[in-house]
Scaffold this motif. Structure first.
Motif, mmCIF file in Angstrom:
data_model
loop_
_atom_site.group_PDB
_atom_site.id
_atom_site.type_symbol
_atom_site.label_atom_id
_atom_site.label_comp_id
_atom_site.label_asym_id
_atom_site.label_seq_id
_atom_site.Cartn_x
_atom_site.Cartn_y
_atom_site.Cartn_z
ATOM 1 N N VAL A 174 0.837 -1.208 0.000
ATOM 2 C CA VAL A 174 0.000 0.000 0.000
ATOM 3 C C VAL A 174 0.869 1.253 0.000
ATOM 4 O O VAL A 174 0.605 2.209 -0.741
ATOM 5 C CB VAL A 174 -0.954 -0.006 1.212
ATOM 6 N N LEU A 175 1.924 1.252 0.801
ATOM 7 C CA LEU A 175 2.809 2.408 0.866
ATOM 8 C C LEU A 175 3.562 2.618 -0.449
ATOM 9 O O LEU A 175 3.679 3.748 -0.945
ATOM 10 C CB LEU A 175 3.802 2.237 2.013
ATOM 11 N N LEU A 176 4.069 1.536 -1.024
ATOM 12 C CA LEU A 176 4.859 1.637 -2.253
ATOM 13 C C LEU A 176 4.020 2.036 -3.457
ATOM 14 O O LEU A 176 4.519 2.672 -4.392
ATOM 15 C CB LEU A 176 5.577 0.309 -2.527
ATOM 16 N N THR A 177 2.745 1.640 -3.456
ATOM 17 C CA THR A 177 1.869 1.989 -4.581
ATOM 18 C C THR A 177 1.031 3.232 -4.294
ATOM 19 O O THR A 177 0.280 3.687 -5.155
ATOM 20 C CB THR A 177 0.920 0.817 -4.912
ATOM 21 N N GLY A 178 1.156 3.759 -3.048
ATOM 22 C CA GLY A 178 0.398 4.942 -2.664
ATOM 23 C C GLY A 178 1.310 6.104 -2.346
ATOM 24 O O GLY A 178 1.892 6.723 -3.227
ATOM 25 N N GLY A 179 1.445 6.402 -1.054
ATOM 26 C CA GLY A 179 2.208 7.568 -0.636
ATOM 27 C C GLY A 179 3.650 7.576 -1.102
ATOM 28 O O GLY A 179 4.154 8.591 -1.589
ATOM 29 N N TYR A 180 4.341 6.443 -0.992
ATOM 30 C CA TYR A 180 5.755 6.388 -1.379
ATOM 31 C C TYR A 180 5.957 6.379 -2.887
ATOM 32 O O TYR A 180 7.080 6.584 -3.367
ATOM 33 C CB TYR A 180 6.421 5.154 -0.779
ATOM 34 N N ALA A 181 4.899 6.147 -3.638
ATOM 35 C CA ALA A 181 5.016 6.156 -5.096
ATOM 36 C C ALA A 181 5.384 7.534 -5.622
ATOM 37 O O ALA A 181 5.877 7.671 -6.744
ATOM 38 C CB ALA A 181 3.707 5.688 -5.735
ATOM 39 N N HIS A 182 5.172 8.569 -4.801
ATOM 40 C CA HIS A 182 5.559 9.919 -5.199
ATOM 41 C C HIS A 182 7.067 10.022 -5.442
ATOM 42 O O HIS A 182 7.521 10.881 -6.199
ATOM 43 C CB HIS A 182 5.158 10.925 -4.117
ATOM 44 N N PHE A 183 7.839 9.144 -4.804
ATOM 45 C CA PHE A 183 9.288 9.206 -4.965
ATOM 46 C C PHE A 183 9.741 8.793 -6.360
ATOM 47 O O PHE A 183 10.713 9.323 -6.891
ATOM 48 C CB PHE A 183 9.976 8.309 -3.927
ATOM 49 N N PHE A 184 9.041 7.823 -6.967
ATOM 50 C CA PHE A 184 9.480 7.357 -8.287
ATOM 51 C C PHE A 184 8.436 7.586 -9.377
ATOM 52 O O PHE A 184 8.711 7.376 -10.553
ATOM 53 C CB PHE A 184 9.863 5.864 -8.242
ATOM 54 N N LEU A 185 7.234 8.041 -9.019
ATOM 55 C CA LEU A 185 6.223 8.440 -10.007
ATOM 56 C C LEU A 185 5.642 9.781 -9.564
ATOM 57 O O LEU A 185 4.453 9.886 -9.247
ATOM 58 C CB LEU A 185 5.112 7.396 -10.112
ATOM 59 N N PRO A 186 6.455 10.812 -9.527
ATOM 60 C CA PRO A 186 6.023 12.075 -8.915
ATOM 61 C C PRO A 186 4.819 12.722 -9.574
ATOM 62 O O PRO A 186 4.073 13.449 -8.916
ATOM 63 C CB PRO A 186 7.266 12.965 -9.044
ATOM 64 N N ASP A 187 4.639 12.499 -10.865
ATOM 65 C CA ASP A 187 3.559 13.195 -11.573
ATOM 66 C C ASP A 187 2.409 12.284 -11.974
ATOM 67 O O ASP A 187 1.482 12.718 -12.637
ATOM 68 C CB ASP A 187 4.127 13.862 -12.843
ATOM 69 N N ASN A 188 2.477 11.027 -11.613
ATOM 70 C CA ASN A 188 1.451 10.105 -12.112
ATOM 71 C C ASN A 188 1.129 9.030 -11.077
ATOM 72 O O ASN A 188 1.275 7.839 -11.329
ATOM 73 C CB ASN A 188 1.928 9.453 -13.418
ATOM 74 N N VAL A 189 0.697 9.449 -9.907
ATOM 75 C CA VAL A 189 0.362 8.501 -8.846
ATOM 76 C C VAL A 189 -1.141 8.256 -8.854
ATOM 77 O O VAL A 189 -1.940 9.182 -8.731
ATOM 78 C CB VAL A 189 0.801 9.022 -7.469
ATOM 79 N N ASN A 190 -1.510 6.999 -9.042
ATOM 80 C CA ASN A 190 -2.916 6.610 -9.007
ATOM 81 C C ASN A 190 -3.143 5.787 -7.747
ATOM 82 O O ASN A 190 -2.554 4.727 -7.566
ATOM 83 C CB ASN A 190 -3.270 5.788 -10.252
ATOM 84 N N PHE A 191 -4.003 6.277 -6.869
ATOM 85 C CA PHE A 191 -4.194 5.658 -5.561
ATOM 86 C C PHE A 191 -5.209 4.513 -5.569
ATOM 87 O O PHE A 191 -5.491 3.951 -4.512
ATOM 88 C CB PHE A 191 -4.647 6.705 -4.539
ATOM 89 N N ARG A 192 -5.776 4.170 -6.709
ATOM 90 C CA ARG A 192 -6.860 3.179 -6.723
ATOM 91 C C ARG A 192 -6.432 1.834 -6.154
ATOM 92 O O ARG A 192 -7.136 1.224 -5.358
ATOM 93 C CB ARG A 192 -7.383 3.004 -8.159
ATOM 94 N N PHE A 193 -5.266 1.355 -6.586
ATOM 95 C CA PHE A 193 -4.816 0.043 -6.151
ATOM 96 C C PHE A 193 -4.509 0.043 -4.653
ATOM 97 O O PHE A 193 -4.936 -0.857 -3.917
ATOM 98 C CB PHE A 193 -3.585 -0.385 -6.950
ATOM 99 N N SER A 194 -3.766 1.053 -4.198
ATOM 100 C CA SER A 194 -3.397 1.106 -2.782
ATOM 101 C C SER A 194 -4.634 1.271 -1.905
ATOM 102 O O SER A 194 -4.719 0.686 -0.818
ATOM 103 C CB SER A 194 -2.410 2.253 -2.526
ATOM 104 N N ARG A 195 -5.606 2.041 -2.370
ATOM 105 C CA ARG A 195 -6.828 2.227 -1.593
ATOM 106 C C ARG A 195 -7.630 0.934 -1.494
ATOM 107 O O ARG A 195 -8.228 0.640 -0.464
ATOM 108 C CB ARG A 195 -7.684 3.322 -2.222
ATOM 109 N N GLN A 196 -7.637 0.165 -2.562
ATOM 110 C CA GLN A 196 -8.398 -1.080 -2.539
ATOM 111 C C GLN A 196 -7.835 -2.053 -1.508
ATOM 112 O O GLN A 196 -8.576 -2.811 -0.881
ATOM 113 C CB GLN A 196 -8.379 -1.726 -3.938
ATOM 114 N N LEU A 197 -6.522 -2.001 -1.309
ATOM 115 C CA LEU A 197 -5.877 -2.902 -0.352
ATOM 116 C C LEU A 197 -5.765 -2.314 1.054
ATOM 117 O O LEU A 197 -5.452 -3.039 2.000
ATOM 118 C CB LEU A 197 -4.463 -3.244 -0.846
ATOM 119 N N MET A 198 -6.019 -1.026 1.187
ATOM 120 C CA MET A 198 -5.689 -0.333 2.431
ATOM 121 C C MET A 198 -6.387 -0.897 3.658
ATOM 122 O O MET A 198 -5.826 -0.898 4.765
ATOM 123 C CB MET A 198 -6.008 1.157 2.311
#
Length: 362
Positions: A174-198
């Motif tokens: 959840v962290l890697l595909t959500g909040g921490y994804a800003h580190f390697f996908l700064p302009d294109n973070v989609n929270f749908r997957f991380s939210r579904q698992l949260m």
């Protein structure tokens, strides 16, 4: 909370706590935290605070990030209490309630969106809609449904010992595909997957707290330390995200948010509130329906009230979280008192009369 008469309709449907009772009686502090959590969620969804500096808004938002994880934690905690004695009935009742709420709220927001003409119906009716809903905030319900099904499956295969490891692994995902994804996908973070698992790590954590009676082993000061540590770590994480990605958006969930929510959860269960009062009653009855329908009030407020506020526009913006919260709360209280049929419909109660057969009954 137990289901009572049809007149005593429960907007809570108790997705987070269908019993909210133990052998020692009801925990009213949890109810009070529910109302506070609903207010925090309203704050998170306010689109503008007027002239309040951006840094101040970021701090306010960070201080509200405990709310959604808290509801997941409480849900898992009380799910274990019911599951312990009546596993099949507890699970089916939760899923039935959640599905009815998800169906009704999606239908309401589908109509609301079409009336506003903000999205074509073809865009709304897609696969994502059936997972996260017709409005952004409804992801919470879909995630809860998925989380309960996952937890039930793990319990059915007697994998209780694996739950702590699964919770940690899913939290990392959840962290890697959500909040921490800003580190390697700064302009294109989609929270749908991380939210579904949260919901999964929090439901599991709440479940384990109840199963192993961890609350009795913890002290109040430990909950306070977790809250302070979580707030500090969350602020550090958010600053790092902004530093390396230049993205000012506050992330849905960071590791500090996990600690912060866990600390609030411990406080809610450790701080005694022996008597029921107005705050606890409002939290018990209305926190969920406030969550479900406050975006409609926000939309009306910012599209109809703010443009006509004129010289008092800044005050109206600064006070918007409080005003929206009070309007939403007052509205649902009035609905329940004078328009019980509509209230029942909005809380999904008619759909819950549909019978769900368990495998054993087929």
């Amino acid at each position: 909370m137990e289901y009572q008469t049809d007149v005593t309709v429960h907007s809570q449907v108790q997705i987070t706590n269908q019993d909210n009772t133990t052998t020692k009686g009801r925990n009213y502090t949890v109810d009070a935290f529910r109302l506070l959590g609903a207010f925090c969620i309203v704050i998170l969804h306010i689109p503008s605070f007027g002239d309040i500096p951006g840094n101040t808004i970021t701090v306010i938002n960070e201080l509200c990030r405990w709310a959604v994880p808290f509801f997941f934690l409480v849900g898992g905690y009380y799910f274990e209490i019911g599951f312990r004695s009546k596993p099949e009935m507890t699970f089916l009742r939760r899923i039935k309630s959640l599905l009815s709420i998800f169906f009704t709220s999606n239908l309401v927001y589908l109509v609301f969106t079409l009336l506003r003409r903000t999205e074509p119906i073809a865009i709304l009716l897609n696969t994502a809609t059936f997972l996260i809903g017709t409005h952004d905030h409804l992801w919470f319900i879909g995630s809860m449904i998925f989380g309960y099904i996952f937890l039930w499956f793990m319990l059915e295969i007697n994998a209780v010992k694996l739950l702590p490891y699964i919770a940690a692994a899913v939290l990392l995902i959840v962290l890697l595909t959500g909040g921490y994804a800003h580190f390697f996908l700064p302009d294109n973070v989609n929270f749908r997957f991380s939210r579904q698992l949260m919901s999964i790590p929090f439901l599991i954590t709440g479940y384990l707290f109840s199963r192993y009676n961890l609350i009795d082993r913890l002290k109040l000061w430990q909950g306070i330390i977790l809250v302070l540590l979580g707030v500090a770590l969350q602020a550090l994480e958010q600053n790092l995200i902004f530093k390396y990605s230049h993205n000012p958006a506050v992330s849905d969930l960071l590791f500090g948010s996990f600690l912060y929510a866990a600390g609030m959860f411990i406080l809610a269960l450790k701080v005694p509130m022996p008597k029921n009062n107005l705050i606890t009653k409002l939290g018990q009855e209305y926190s969920l329906i406030i969550y479900l329908y406050h975006p409609i009030v926000i939309s009306i407020y910012f599209n109809l009230v703010i443009p006509h506020a004129k010289n008092k526009g800044q005050i109206a913006l600064i006070l918007s979280p409080i005003i929206v919260f009070l309007i939403t709360l007052g509205g649902v209280v009035i609905l329940r008192k004078y328009f019980i049929g509509l209230y029942r419909l909005l809380t999904g109660l008619p759909w819950r009369k549909v019978r769900i057969l368990s495998p054993a009954s087929r």
